[in-house]
Design a protein around this motif. Structure first.
Motif, mmCIF file in Angstrom:
data_model
loop_
_atom_site.group_PDB
_atom_site.id
_atom_site.type_symbol
_atom_site.label_atom_id
_atom_site.label_comp_id
_atom_site.label_asym_id
_atom_site.label_seq_id
_atom_site.Cartn_x
_atom_site.Cartn_y
_atom_site.Cartn_z
ATOM 1 N N PHE A 223 5.982 -1.939 15.242
ATOM 2 C CA PHE A 223 6.016 -3.305 15.769
ATOM 3 C C PHE A 223 5.719 -3.311 17.264
ATOM 4 N N ASN A 224 6.313 -2.378 18.011
ATOM 5 C CA ASN A 224 6.075 -2.323 19.458
ATOM 6 C C ASN A 224 4.632 -1.951 19.777
ATOM 7 N N GLU A 225 4.032 -1.106 18.960
ATOM 8 C CA GLU A 225 2.618 -0.757 19.173
ATOM 9 C C GLU A 225 1.721 -1.969 18.936
ATOM 10 N N LEU A 226 2.044 -2.752 17.918
ATOM 11 C CA LEU A 226 1.255 -3.960 17.661
ATOM 12 C C LEU A 226 1.419 -4.953 18.803
ATOM 13 N N TYR A 227 2.627 -5.087 19.304
ATOM 14 C CA TYR A 227 2.869 -5.960 20.451
ATOM 15 C C TYR A 227 2.031 -5.501 21.642
ATOM 16 N N GLN A 228 1.969 -4.190 21.849
ATOM 17 C CA GLN A 228 1.179 -3.633 22.947
ATOM 18 C C GLN A 228 -0.307 -3.912 22.739
ATOM 19 N N LEU A 229 -0.756 -3.809 21.496
ATOM 20 C CA LEU A 229 -2.159 -4.089 21.186
ATOM 21 C C LEU A 229 -2.509 -5.537 21.516
ATOM 22 N N LEU A 230 -1.661 -6.470 21.103
ATOM 23 C CA LEU A 230 -1.922 -7.879 21.390
ATOM 24 C C LEU A 230 -1.872 -8.143 22.890
ATOM 25 N N HIS A 231 -1.001 -7.434 23.581
ATOM 26 C CA HIS A 231 -0.954 -7.551 25.042
ATOM 27 C C HIS A 231 -2.302 -7.151 25.651
ATOM 28 N N LEU A 232 -2.835 -6.023 25.212
ATOM 29 C CA LEU A 232 -4.117 -5.553 25.736
ATOM 30 C C LEU A 232 -5.246 -6.518 25.399
ATOM 31 N N LYS A 233 -5.170 -7.096 24.209
ATOM 32 C CA LYS A 233 -6.241 -7.985 23.756
ATOM 33 C C LYS A 233 -6.205 -9.343 24.446
ATOM 34 N N THR A 234 -5.015 -9.809 24.782
ATOM 35 C CA THR A 234 -4.884 -11.197 25.217
ATOM 36 C C THR A 234 -4.452 -11.369 26.663
ATOM 37 N N THR A 235 -3.991 -10.298 27.326
ATOM 38 C CA THR A 235 -3.498 -10.447 28.693
ATOM 39 C C THR A 235 -4.604 -10.912 29.639
ATOM 40 N N ASP A 236 -4.207 -11.694 30.630
ATOM 41 C CA ASP A 236 -5.148 -12.137 31.654
ATOM 42 C C ASP A 236 -5.357 -11.080 32.731
ATOM 43 N N LEU A 237 -4.571 -9.995 32.672
ATOM 44 C CA LEU A 237 -4.722 -8.941 33.665
ATOM 45 C C LEU A 237 -6.112 -8.319 33.577
ATOM 46 N N SER A 238 -6.718 -8.081 34.715
ATOM 47 C CA SER A 238 -8.044 -7.459 34.741
ATOM 48 C C SER A 238 -7.911 -5.995 35.149
ATOM 49 N N VAL A 239 -9.011 -5.273 35.041
ATOM 50 C CA VAL A 239 -9.023 -3.865 35.438
ATOM 51 C C VAL A 239 -8.703 -3.775 36.933
ATOM 52 N N PRO A 240 -7.671 -2.998 37.318
ATOM 53 C CA PRO A 240 -7.289 -2.902 38.737
ATOM 54 C C PRO A 240 -8.428 -2.401 39.614
ATOM 55 N N GLU A 241 -8.394 -2.810 40.870
ATOM 56 C CA GLU A 241 -9.413 -2.392 41.822
ATOM 57 C C GLU A 241 -9.253 -0.913 42.166
ATOM 58 N N ALA A 242 -10.324 -0.333 42.720
ATOM 59 C CA ALA A 242 -10.268 1.047 43.188
ATOM 60 C C ALA A 242 -9.532 1.109 44.526
ATOM 61 N N ASP A 243 -9.151 2.310 44.932
ATOM 62 C CA ASP A 243 -8.486 2.516 46.216
ATOM 63 C C ASP A 243 -9.559 2.580 47.303
ATOM 64 N N PRO A 244 -9.577 1.622 48.230
ATOM 65 C CA PRO A 244 -10.633 1.628 49.259
ATOM 66 C C PRO A 244 -10.612 2.879 50.132
ATOM 67 N N ALA A 245 -9.458 3.561 50.193
ATOM 68 C CA ALA A 245 -9.371 4.785 51.010
ATOM 69 C C ALA A 245 -9.988 5.990 50.302
ATOM 70 N N HIS A 246 -10.294 5.841 49.012
ATOM 71 C CA HIS A 246 -10.891 6.953 48.255
ATOM 72 C C HIS A 246 -12.190 6.491 47.581
ATOM 73 N N LYS A 247 -13.039 5.830 48.364
ATOM 74 C CA LYS A 247 -14.293 5.337 47.803
ATOM 75 C C LYS A 247 -15.265 6.483 47.560
ATOM 76 N N LEU A 248 -15.976 6.373 46.453
ATOM 77 C CA LEU A 248 -17.021 7.346 46.162
ATOM 78 C C LEU A 248 -18.231 7.085 47.051
ATOM 79 N N PRO A 249 -19.047 8.106 47.334
ATOM 80 C CA PRO A 249 -20.283 7.881 48.097
ATOM 81 C C PRO A 249 -21.180 6.862 47.387
ATOM 82 N N ALA A 250 -21.902 6.093 48.163
ATOM 83 C CA ALA A 250 -22.795 5.078 47.585
ATOM 84 C C ALA A 250 -23.972 5.749 46.889
ATOM 85 N N LEU A 251 -24.366 5.163 45.771
ATOM 86 C CA LEU A 251 -25.530 5.634 45.032
ATOM 87 C C LEU A 251 -26.716 4.718 45.307
#
Length: 475
Positions: A223-251
């Motif tokens: 039940f808790n795994e299903l709750y977690q799945l629905l959270h991932l599917k429906t949450t408004d949270l977006s992918v967190p930003e990167a750390d500006p202090a550890h930026k990769l070199p520009a391509l």
């Protein structure tokens, strides 16, 4: 309901607007189900098919009782539409007042006393003489609930029955439903788990018209795994930003991420991959599939620089031409990589939060003091995964599926231009597989990272991944 209801390999067409596909589902006596899933997944369609809606294209339904009560927005709209058609009577110089509420209720019920009691409880006593189509949306909903309940159905199907009800009415309806659980099996469609009645025994999870999972509510872990799945599917949270202090070199933005020209993998006289041309551009998510021995791992190794034949082929990765002096670490800093073998290697005893933070340092375990911003980003990833309360738990004590989710987050914290997921669902059960696929879908929707998803089956698709390369076994 005298016998179990069975849906066997059932495919149903709803006027070419939606399809249910290959549904296998058994509803036993004395079970009460909730159907859940994301918007557009097919929850209402699965409930409606039990009431005879839709055209069966394949398979069969057996064991359905004759007396079925259905309350849904679709049935509500259909009833209102029928009432509005009575306005056509004005061509005969007759003003149609529509069907009064008392007729809508008492002409369609088996238990008049129950109907009267429910009318009072729902607060409709003063509206009995009003035309049904003159009611508000919430009031027509109450009429439909009364009709269904007072008809004493052998199966009660309720599609979002609590939507639009005030707190007192919701509590009253929940109490009434609880009072009939011994005589009336129920199937509910719900979006919100916090509205799930205590008497529910089972949960069905549907996705893209397929019944993906069934869970016993009493199984706390599932039940808790299903709750977690629905959270991932429906949450408004977006992918967190990167750390500006550890930026990769520009391509160089004019260059593709990967370009393989007439690439061949060969051992002696045995050719595994023959003259493959493949270009991966930024933001162009790919699925790479093929049977064992078709060369999937070899192609990945050419991209990461781990295959000795990457120098004998014409390969460009992140603008570097392999064999022109670049180091393997110059390439790997731009790649996030998750595989079953990495999970086997990640056996150190560290917390879930530190597993994510270790991605900033490409390390297995933590050997460097993390910054406050890195801790904050890790917390954001844990929130996205629905694992905030497990931040300090040991990684090696988690389920196999939760470990895989954390390793994907670890690979993503630097927002690499290319995220390679090599058989990310290998070894996972259905529930954990759905969790991992939901996270990949979230990454495809909300980051600048290009995803390369590797698996055996071309049909095992993820929303957002629209490009496919299928390798064939040559020997």
């Amino acid at each position: 309901m005298d016998t179990a209801i069975r849906l066997d390999d059932l495919s149903v067409n709803f006027d070419d607007r939606f399809h249910l596909n290959r549904i296998d589902w058994t509803i036993e006596l004395n079970q009460h189900w909730v159907i859940t899933g994301t918007n557009g997944a097919g929850k209402s369609a699965l409930a409606a098919v039990l009431a005879g809606v839709g055209e069966i294209e394949k398979g069969a339904i057996t064991g359905l009782p004759k007396n079925i009560g259905l309350v849904s927005f679709e049935a509500q709209a259909e009833l209102i539409a029928k009432e509005r058609k009575k306005d056509d009577a004005d061509i005969m110089d007759v003003i149609s007042l529509g069907t009064p509420v008392h007729e809508m209720i008492f002409d369609h019920c088996q238990d008049t006393k129950l109907a009267q009691a429910l009318v009072a409880k729902f607060g409709l006593s003063t509206l009995l003489d009003r035309a049904f189509r003159k009611l508000s949306t919430g009031e027509t909903r109450k009429v439909m609930l009364i009709r269904a309940l007072a008809n004493q159905p052998d199966l009660l199907i309720l599609d979002e029955p609590f939507d639009g009800l005030d707190v007192d009415t919701l509590a009253m309806l929940q109490a009434h439903l609880a009072s009939i659980i011994d005589t009336t099996p129920m199937i509910m469609v719900l979006n919100r788990f916090d509205e799930m009645p205590d008497f529910i025994t089972h949960i069905a999870y549907i996705e893209n018209g397929r019944l993906e999972l069934t869970v016993e509510k009493s199984d706390d872990h599932a039940f808790n795994e299903l709750y977690q799945l629905l959270h991932l599917k429906t949450t408004d949270l977006s992918v967190p930003e990167a750390d500006p202090a550890h930026k990769l070199p520009a391509l160089d933005p004019s260059q593709p991420l990967v370009k393989l020209n007439q690439t061949t993998i060969q051992y002696g006289d045995t050719v595994i991959v023959d003259k493959l041309d493949w270009t991966i551009d930024r933001g162009q998510h790919w699925q790479l599939s093929g049977p064992n021995g078709s060369g999937k791992t070899g192609v990945l190794s050419l991209i990461t620089g781990d295959h000795p034949q990457c120098y004998s082929n014409d390969i460009f990765v992140f603008g570097f031409q392999r064999g022109n002096g670049e180091s393997i670490w110059q390439i790997k800093q731009f790649i996030g990589y998750v595989s079953t073998s990495l999970q086997w290697e990640y056996r150190v005893s560290t917390s879930c939060k530190n597993v994510i933070i270790s991605g900033f340092y490409d390390s297995i375990g933590m050997y460097t003091k993390s910054t406050d911003n890195q801790k904050k980003i890790a917390d954001q990833w844990l929130a996205l995964l629905g694992m905030t309360n497990r931040a300090d738990q040991p990684f090696n004590k988690l389920s196999y599926g939760d470990q895989r989710l954390l390793l994907i987050a670890r690979a993503m914290v630097k927002h690499p231009p290319l995220l390679i997921l090599d058989e990310p669902c290998l070894g996972l059960d259905d529930m954990n597989r759905q969790l991992v696929l939901a996270l990949i879908e979230k990454i495809c929707q909300g980051s600048e990272t290009t995803v390369l998803y590797v698996n055996h089956h071309a049909e095992d698709q993820i929303k957002g991944i629209e490009n496919h390369l299928g390798l064939k076994k040559l020997v």
